[in-house]
Design a protein around this motif. Structure first.
Motif, PDB file in Angstrom:
ATOM      1  N   UNK A 207      -6.689  -2.369  -2.491  1.00  0.00           N
ATOM      2  CA  UNK A 207      -6.200  -1.249  -1.670  1.00  0.00           C
ATOM      3  C   UNK A 207      -4.911  -1.636  -0.945  1.00  0.00           C
ATOM      4  N   UNK A 208      -4.920  -2.802  -0.295  1.00  0.00           N
ATOM      5  CA  UNK A 208      -3.753  -3.218   0.474  1.00  0.00           C
ATOM      6  C   UNK A 208      -2.518  -3.424  -0.395  1.00  0.00           C
ATOM      7  N   UNK A 209      -2.698  -4.106  -1.547  1.00  0.00           N
ATOM      8  CA  UNK A 209      -1.547  -4.374  -2.415  1.00  0.00           C
ATOM      9  C   UNK A 209      -1.020  -3.094  -3.044  1.00  0.00           C
ATOM     10  N   UNK A 210      -1.948  -2.185  -3.429  1.00  0.00           N
ATOM     11  CA  UNK A 210      -1.512  -0.936  -4.059  1.00  0.00           C
ATOM     12  C   UNK A 210      -0.770  -0.053  -3.062  1.00  0.00           C
ATOM     13  N   UNK A 211      -1.241  -0.017  -1.826  1.00  0.00           N
ATOM     14  CA  UNK A 211      -0.544   0.768  -0.800  1.00  0.00           C
ATOM     15  C   UNK A 211       0.874   0.238  -0.590  1.00  0.00           C
ATOM     16  N   UNK A 212       1.003  -1.075  -0.580  1.00  0.00           N
ATOM     17  CA  UNK A 212       2.331  -1.669  -0.384  1.00  0.00           C
ATOM     18  C   UNK A 212       3.269  -1.305  -1.537  1.00  0.00           C
ATOM     19  N   UNK A 213       2.761  -1.358  -2.764  1.00  0.00           N
ATOM     20  CA  UNK A 213       3.593  -1.034  -3.928  1.00  0.00           C
ATOM     21  C   UNK A 213       3.940   0.449  -3.953  1.00  0.00           C
ATOM     22  N   UNK A 214       2.973   1.308  -3.613  1.00  0.00           N
ATOM     23  CA  UNK A 214       3.214   2.748  -3.653  1.00  0.00           C
ATOM     24  C   UNK A 214       4.260   3.200  -2.644  1.00  0.00           C
ATOM     25  N   UNK A 215       4.586   2.329  -1.665  1.00  0.00           N
ATOM     26  CA  UNK A 215       5.622   2.684  -0.682  1.00  0.00           C
ATOM     27  C   UNK A 215       7.008   2.211  -1.102  1.00  0.00           C
ATOM     28  N   UNK A 216       7.097   1.568  -2.262  1.00  0.00           N
ATOM     29  CA  UNK A 216       8.400   1.065  -2.719  1.00  0.00           C
ATOM     30  C   UNK A 216       9.286   2.221  -3.196  1.00  0.00           C
ATOM     31  N   UNK A 217      10.609   1.976  -3.184  1.00  0.00           N
ATOM     32  CA  UNK A 217      11.567   3.033  -3.543  1.00  0.00           C
ATOM     33  C   UNK A 217      11.407   3.489  -4.993  1.00  0.00           C
TER      34      UNK A 217
END
Length: 319
Positions: A207-217
């Motif tokens: 969850x944490x890693x996917x949220x971080x990636x989904x916020x990328x440009x």
């Protein structure tokens, strides 16, 4: 087809790095059983009368020599593939481990499968539906799974159905050759209990890693192009978020190996965990050393395999 030279060199370098770790682990594995309170020679003399007196029995078992001499002799045997003999049964330790290892590997493999099948999908749903109802229940379940030890879950699963409905799990071990389906079925409940804590940890990390990636440009660009949610999440998000999860999955092998010691004892599975508990009670040094050393080797090999999968999952990584 010959292996890629870069892969061969990488594996060779990792094996060189693993040698000091294995040597240090061997010292710890050899020394720890001797720190257990009580004297195995005294115990054997009182219960089995294997010798006339302590000195004779100690010499017979080779325990009268200095500890460093015993360690060097033990390591010499290990390099020749000889794990020694049980002090009590005089049977080769390697043969006993070969007989019990499939049970522990089956339990551990199914527990890891449970961790993957629950942890990653729930982590994805929790990230995609952040702060929603599903995310709330997923995070609450993960905290619950991490906070309750496996042996407590096992006791609850055995006691409550027995009290309420008179049902208890089958404690008689079924051999693979007699009933293959029954053999696998008897591992299902212990594997679920053993894999829940790992699933909770993997869920939170996914969850944490996917949220971080989904916020990328570049992910925002994918959304702006009108791509489907499944394409954005799985192709652009999960593919880049999964590598840390694979790393943690490799580390979970050690946690599951430790948990298997208790779970096998509770469910009556004749694996290495149950064998280790019996050996500790009897202060059977060669058996304790053999099991611990084998577990160390499995963990080192698993982490090497995890490192090798990085380049397969992300072509930007080079050996």
């Amino acid at each position: 087809m010959a292996p890629d030279p870069r892969v061969r060199n990488y594996v060779f370098q990792r094996l060189l790095i693993a040698i000091p770790s294995l040597l240090l682990a061997s010292v710890i594995v050899f020394a720890l059983p001797r720190l257990i309170p009580g004297d195995v020679v005294q115990l054997m003399l009182e219960e089995k009368a294997y010798g006339k007196d302590l000195a004779e029995l100690r010499a017979k078992l080779g325990l009268d020599r200095p500890i460093p001499v015993q360690y060097v002799a033990w390591m010499g045997k290990i390099t020749r593939g000889d794990f020694g003999e049980s002090l009590w049964t005089r049977r080769p330790v390697l043969g006993e481990l070969a007989r019990r290892l499939p049970v522990t590997l089956t339990l551990g493999g199914m527990a890891i499968a449970v961790a993957i099948l629950i942890g990653i999908p729930v982590g994805i749903v929790s990230a995609v539906r952040q702060d929603g109802v599903l995310d709330f229940f997923a995070r609450s379940g993960a905290i619950l799974g991490l906070s309750i030890p496996s042996f407590v879950k096992a006791i609850v699963v055995i006691l409550l159905p027995a009290m309420w409905w008179g049902w208890t799990p089958l404690m008689r071990f079924t051999d693979l050759s007699n009933d293959p389906a029954g053999y696998l079925l008897q591992f299902l409940l212990p594997a679920i209990i053993l894999g829940i804590a790992s699933a909770a940890g993997i869920m939170r990390l996914t969850r944490g890693m996917l949220l971080e990636v989904l916020r990328q440009d570049y992910v925002r660009t994918a959304w702006a192009k009108g791509l489907r949610e499944s394409v954005v999440v799985f192709k652009h998000g999960l593919k880049n978020a999964i590598i840390p999860v694979v790393t943690v999955l490799g580390l979970q092998v050690a946690q599951i190996a430790g948990g298997a010691v208790i779970i096998e004892q509770i469910f009556g599975l004749p694996g290495m965990g149950q064998f280790l508990v019996e050996a500790i009670i009897q202060r059977d040094y060669p058996v304790i050393q053999g099991i611990n050393l084998l577990v160390v080797l499995i963990i080192v090999a698993t982490n090497l395999l995890v490192d090798l999968t990085y380049a397969v999952m992300d072509p930007r990584i080079r050996y």
